[in-house]
Design an enzyme around this catalytic site. Sequence first.
Site, PDB file in Angstrom:
ATOM      1  N   LYS A 206      42.755  52.898  30.561  1.00  0.00           N
ATOM      2  CA  LYS A 206      43.574  51.993  31.373  1.00  0.00           C
ATOM      3  C   LYS A 206      44.530  52.837  32.190  1.00  0.00           C
ATOM      4  CE  LYS A 206      43.833  47.491  31.866  1.00  0.00           C
ATOM      5  NZ  LYS A 206      42.743  46.520  31.635  1.00  0.00           N
TER       6      LYS A 206
HETATM    7  P1  NAD Z   1      46.534  38.961  38.562  1.00  0.00           P
HETATM    8  O1  NAD Z   1      47.630  39.868  38.943  1.00  0.00           O
HETATM    9  O2  NAD Z   1      45.460  38.649  39.553  1.00  0.00           O
HETATM   10  O3  NAD Z   1      47.105  37.569  38.008  1.00  0.00           O
HETATM   11  C1  NAD Z   1      48.115  37.484  37.050  1.00  0.00           C
HETATM   12  C2  NAD Z   1      48.646  36.061  37.093  1.00  0.00           C
HETATM   13  O4  NAD Z   1      49.595  35.858  36.031  1.00  0.00           O
HETATM   14  C3  NAD Z   1      49.387  35.729  38.382  1.00  0.00           C
HETATM   15  O5  NAD Z   1      49.016  34.429  38.786  1.00  0.00           O
HETATM   16  C4  NAD Z   1      50.848  35.758  37.968  1.00  0.00           C
HETATM   17  O6  NAD Z   1      51.675  34.962  38.800  1.00  0.00           O
HETATM   18  C5  NAD Z   1      50.717  35.191  36.584  1.00  0.00           C
HETATM   19  N1  NAD Z   1      51.894  35.366  35.727  1.00  0.00           N
HETATM   20  C6  NAD Z   1      52.684  36.444  35.588  1.00  0.00           C
HETATM   21  N2  NAD Z   1      53.693  36.175  34.740  1.00  0.00           N
HETATM   22  C7  NAD Z   1      53.501  34.895  34.314  1.00  0.00           C
HETATM   23  C8  NAD Z   1      54.202  34.022  33.445  1.00  0.00           C
HETATM   24  N3  NAD Z   1      55.298  34.447  32.792  1.00  0.00           N
HETATM   25  N4  NAD Z   1      53.736  32.771  33.243  1.00  0.00           N
HETATM   26  C9  NAD Z   1      52.632  32.335  33.891  1.00  0.00           C
HETATM   27  N5  NAD Z   1      51.929  33.122  34.731  1.00  0.00           N
HETATM   28  C10 NAD Z   1      52.360  34.376  34.947  1.00  0.00           C
HETATM   29  O7  NAD Z   1      45.883  39.618  37.243  1.00  0.00           O
HETATM   30  P2  NAD Z   1      44.457  39.308  36.618  1.00  0.00           P
HETATM   31  O8  NAD Z   1      43.523  40.371  37.053  1.00  0.00           O
HETATM   32  O9  NAD Z   1      44.110  37.883  36.806  1.00  0.00           O
HETATM   33  O10 NAD Z   1      44.760  39.609  35.079  1.00  0.00           O
HETATM   34  C11 NAD Z   1      45.290  38.629  34.201  1.00  0.00           C
HETATM   35  C12 NAD Z   1      45.010  39.039  32.769  1.00  0.00           C
HETATM   36  O11 NAD Z   1      43.597  39.173  32.584  1.00  0.00           O
HETATM   37  C13 NAD Z   1      45.611  40.386  32.352  1.00  0.00           C
HETATM   38  O12 NAD Z   1      45.940  40.346  30.981  1.00  0.00           O
HETATM   39  C14 NAD Z   1      44.446  41.352  32.556  1.00  0.00           C
HETATM   40  O13 NAD Z   1      44.581  42.524  31.801  1.00  0.00           O
HETATM   41  C15 NAD Z   1      43.313  40.474  32.069  1.00  0.00           C
HETATM   42  N6  NAD Z   1      41.989  40.876  32.526  1.00  0.00           N
HETATM   43  C16 NAD Z   1      41.713  41.003  33.866  1.00  0.00           C
HETATM   44  C17 NAD Z   1      40.433  41.352  34.265  1.00  0.00           C
HETATM   45  C18 NAD Z   1      40.049  41.442  35.702  1.00  0.00           C
HETATM   46  O14 NAD Z   1      38.849  41.607  35.981  1.00  0.00           O
HETATM   47  N7  NAD Z   1      40.960  41.307  36.639  1.00  0.00           N
HETATM   48  C19 NAD Z   1      39.440  41.616  33.295  1.00  0.00           C
HETATM   49  C20 NAD Z   1      39.744  41.464  31.935  1.00  0.00           C
HETATM   50  C21 NAD Z   1      41.022  41.084  31.574  1.00  0.00           C
END
Ligand code: NAD
Length: 425
Positions: free
Chosen positions: A118
């Site tokens: 990561k």
């Molecule tokens: P992103 O930045 O696209 O979205 C994150 C979202 O969370 C945003 O809408 C943000 O406004 C919201 N957020 C932040 N603080 C918040 C709160 N206190 N309450 C409610 N919403 C809140 O990120 P992402 O890529 O969608 O990742 C989200 C999660 O999924 C993370 O834990 C990431 O590690 C995990 N993840 C992502 C992927 C991927 O392919 N992008 C793959 C596996 C896991």
Amino acid sequence: MTVMVPSRTPALITPGRQALDSALHQLHQAAEHLGLDDGLRAMLATPRRSLTVSVPVRREDGRLDVVQGFRVQHNISRGPAKGGIRFHPSTDLDEVTALAMWMTWKCALVGIPYGGAKGGVAVDPATLTTRELERLTRRYVNEILPLIGPEKDIPAPDVGTDEQTMAWIMDTYSVNAGYSVPGVVTGKPMTLGGSLGRAGATSRGVQIAALAALGRSPEGVTVAVQGFGKVGALAAQYLADAGCTVVAVSDATGAVHASGGLDVVALRAWVAESGGVHGYRGADAMERDELVELDVDLLVPAALENVITEENAPRVRARLIVEGANGPTTPEADEILAGNGATVVPDILANAGGVIVSYLEWVQNMQAYSWSAKEVELKLRDLMESAYDEVRTLATDRGLTLRQAAHAIGVGRVADAHRMRGLYP
Ligand code: NAD
């Protein structure tokens, strides 16, 4: 020399440390279940490589800011390290280490030949202009250049990064190499060797896991989704497409609720235009952090770590929680949820769709070949469903939670790889 270990008062436990504690707790439970010896436990509990870098970034007004960046390769026994890059103001080495460790078990669990990594930069991308963001990304990549490469360590998008970030990374790496190296990152734009199906892959995997765990028709199943970014917004969309009723979603700006069901397409259009769910007029506003306690059938945390804790877990009413985010549930909350009869489909299984299609993207890049959207979707579905069945079977046979079973499988495969390889020298 005596090493002073600071006492762990609650004030010193950062969110990153809490995530790492959760990851270590889950590892030790799995190690206990598998009967691993102390040496192997120590190997698996510590990252193989951690790099902390200072990233100077020239702001538009001429000022120079310096932010911290990280890249952690937790384990490379099964193949090259693989894991996203996060741009978030509170990211730190502990958080990145925890996320790298979860990547190791996730790749092993779904059977793809990668280790876990990561990266992170402690910055709020919303405070930077596009040009500042590009300069920051390129400089960070330059600092971690010795670690990454298509056969060494392959980054991908995570919180606060996207396909544009991946394009800059690919370009920076390629310029240094002297030729185009698309396989150095995944989650790229299609025009640079991205894969069909990658943008929605994590969310598609969440949908597949949720429908498998529901075990009944999705019609009438109510859903709340925390986080409306890359994972959450499309998870809401795919669950609605499957027939579920998405009644609430939240993001950093607020939360909205409609008991008859949200129009997810309209909400996504609003967020694309306004930057957040706040102010959306097609639903009622609600307290952002109360979303996890809503009376729904299915809760999808898809934002950040440590959002279901021992404090709010007793008030979580959803019977099924499918973790789109990494590490949303603390071990204490896990016990409370299990005691209350709730089922948690753990992160390393539920959100594995992203790394599965990242793997497919990388395979296509390495072969200079491309598959159709249908081929990618079939491969994703097959790997997700096999992993789900394996976890469910082990959990049922051994009386484990799905998280314990998923970790037992993932950790077990990595331990086997270490045993077979032996120790050099
Ligand atoms: P992103 O930045 O696209 O979205 C994150 C979202 O969370 C945003 O809408 C943000 O406004 C919201 N957020 C932040 N603080 C918040 C709160 N206190 N309450 C409610 N919403 C809140 O990120 P992402 O890529 O969608 O990742 C989200 C999660 O999924 C993370 O834990 C990431 O590690 C995990 N993840 C992502 C992927 C991927 O392919 N992008 C793959 C596996 C896991």
